[in-house]
Design a protein around this motif. Structure first.
Motif, short mmCIF file in Angstrom:
data_model
loop_
_atom_site.label_atom_id
_atom_site.label_comp_id
_atom_site.label_asym_id
_atom_site.label_seq_id
_atom_site.Cartn_x
_atom_site.Cartn_y
_atom_site.Cartn_z
N GLU A 59 0.85 -1.19 0.00
CA GLU A 59 0.00 0.00 0.00
C GLU A 59 0.88 1.23 0.00
O GLU A 59 1.82 1.33 0.79
N ASN A 118 -4.63 4.80 -2.04
CA ASN A 118 -5.81 5.39 -1.40
C ASN A 118 -6.41 6.49 -2.26
O ASN A 118 -5.69 7.33 -2.79
N GLU A 150 -8.13 2.01 -3.14
CA GLU A 150 -8.80 1.85 -1.84
C GLU A 150 -9.77 2.99 -1.63
O GLU A 150 -9.38 4.16 -1.58
N ASP A 180 -11.72 0.33 2.15
CA ASP A 180 -10.78 0.59 3.24
C ASP A 180 -11.55 0.84 4.54
O ASP A 180 -12.71 1.25 4.50
N LYS A 201 -11.07 -4.32 3.63
CA LYS A 201 -9.97 -4.13 4.58
C LYS A 201 -10.57 -3.88 5.96
O LYS A 201 -11.21 -2.85 6.18
N GLU A 237 -6.16 -4.95 8.83
CA GLU A 237 -5.21 -3.84 8.94
C GLU A 237 -4.70 -3.74 10.38
O GLU A 237 -5.41 -4.15 11.30
MG MG Z 1 -5.69 2.51 2.82
#
Ligand code: MG
Ligand code: C2E
Ligand code: MG
Ligand code: MG
Length: 284
Positions: A59, A118, A150, A180, A201, A237
């Protein structure tokens, strides 16, 4: 000056208000300059399969290297970038840089990994996102299926119809989508199955107190089971401890990300990590 706002509501002018407004203007100006002067960098954090420990993706995480204040966390400036719209040019730079990095690693012979980027709520709403994504893919030569965007639940849920159209258009480019911080927003489970996303996530707030907190274990188990039902991949996460790692694995979670596995790191360090991962895989 004091100003009447409705009945009995008196808003007193305080000198601090002028100072706050000035400080904000200064921050906006600094942010604008930072973009012009390229004070931003991306770090990369590994995403691993829990079963094998294999790194399947990274990421990209944004850092602002401020000449005076030092390194500033995205949580402290993304909101202002959103509010001012500066997230749009900054977001385009992030997409370009992350895609170019992934392509550069492949060119060096490192195994292909997914590059997760992101996308903020405002970026997601703006018309130019598709074009920015397409441009980043074209200029880097990164195959579209190696890029995963994301999105947050709140960005999607703001306007489900418009969001679904945007997600379908992005999928049309060949990129993948993830949700996310899952579990913190208000996803309606009934629409979740209609979204063209491949991964959930699990927000790190649920992972944090595993295995002590029974409620968090139950929520995490529910998300894992939901993902399985909807044929989605799932990643936890914020995995910081061996106990969390073991518990998640036992619960059937597919993948993990967190300080235990690897902190966000500069591109060169990530390249070494990918090379080690590759070597250990080929030895097996
Ligand atoms: Mg993220
Ligand atoms: P996120 O997308 O949920 O990213 C994960 C955040 O969790 C990152 O914080 C990462 O450093 C942190 N993290 C990873 N593992 C652990 C762990 O084991 N423990 C703890 N306590 N934290 C962990 P970071 O880099 O400060 O980013 C915060 C948020 O800022 C991100 O949350 C994302 O929403 C946003 N952000 C970061 N980079 C970008 C970007 O390039 N574009 C946009 N639009 N937003 C970004
Ligand atoms: Mg997250
Ligand atoms: Mg987060």
């Amino acid at each position: 000056a004091a100003k009447r706002r409705g009945r009995n509501t008196l808003v007193q002018f305080r000198p601090s208000m002028a100072l706050e407004a000035q400080a904000k203007l200064r921050n906006i100006e600094e942010l604008r300059q930072a973009i012009a002067q390229q004070q931003f960098q991306l770090e990369y954090q590994p995403l691993i399969e829990l079963e094998t420990g294999h790194i399947f993706g990274v990421e990209a995480l944004l850092r602002w290297m401020h000449p005076v204040r030092g390194r500033i966390s995205p949580a402290d400036f993304i909101p202002l970038a959103e509010e001012t719209g500066l997230i749009v040019p900054l977001g385009a730079w992030i997409l370009q840089t992350a895609c170019a990095q992934a392509a550069a690693w492949s060119a060096k012979g490192l195994p292909p990994v997914t590059m997760a980027v992101n996308v903020s709520a405002r970026q997601f709403r703006e018309k130019g996102l598709q074009a920015d994504v397409a441009a980043a893919l074209a200029s880097s030569g990164l195959p579209a299926e190696r890029l995963e965007l994301e999105l947050t639940e709140s960005a999607i849920m703001e306007d489900v119809g418009a969001a679904t159209a945007t997600m379908n258009a992005l999928r049309g480019l060949g990129v993948h989508l993830a949700i996310d911080d899952f579990g913190t927003g208000y996803s309606s489970l009934s629409v979740l199955k209609t979204f063209p996303v491949r991964r959930l996530k699990i927000d790190r707030s649920f992972v944090h107190d595993i295995p002590a907190d029974q409620d968090d274990i139950a929520i995490t188990a529910a998300i894992i089971s939901l993902a399985r039902t909807l044929h989605l991949e799932v990643i936890a996460e914020g995995v910081e401890t061996q106990a969390q790692f073991m518990m998640l694995k036992q619960m059937g979670c597919m993948a993990a990300q967190g300080f235990l596995i690897g902190r966000p790191m500069a591109a060169a360090a990530m390249a070494e990590r990918l090379a080690c991962d590759h070597a250990s895989l080929t030895q097996r």
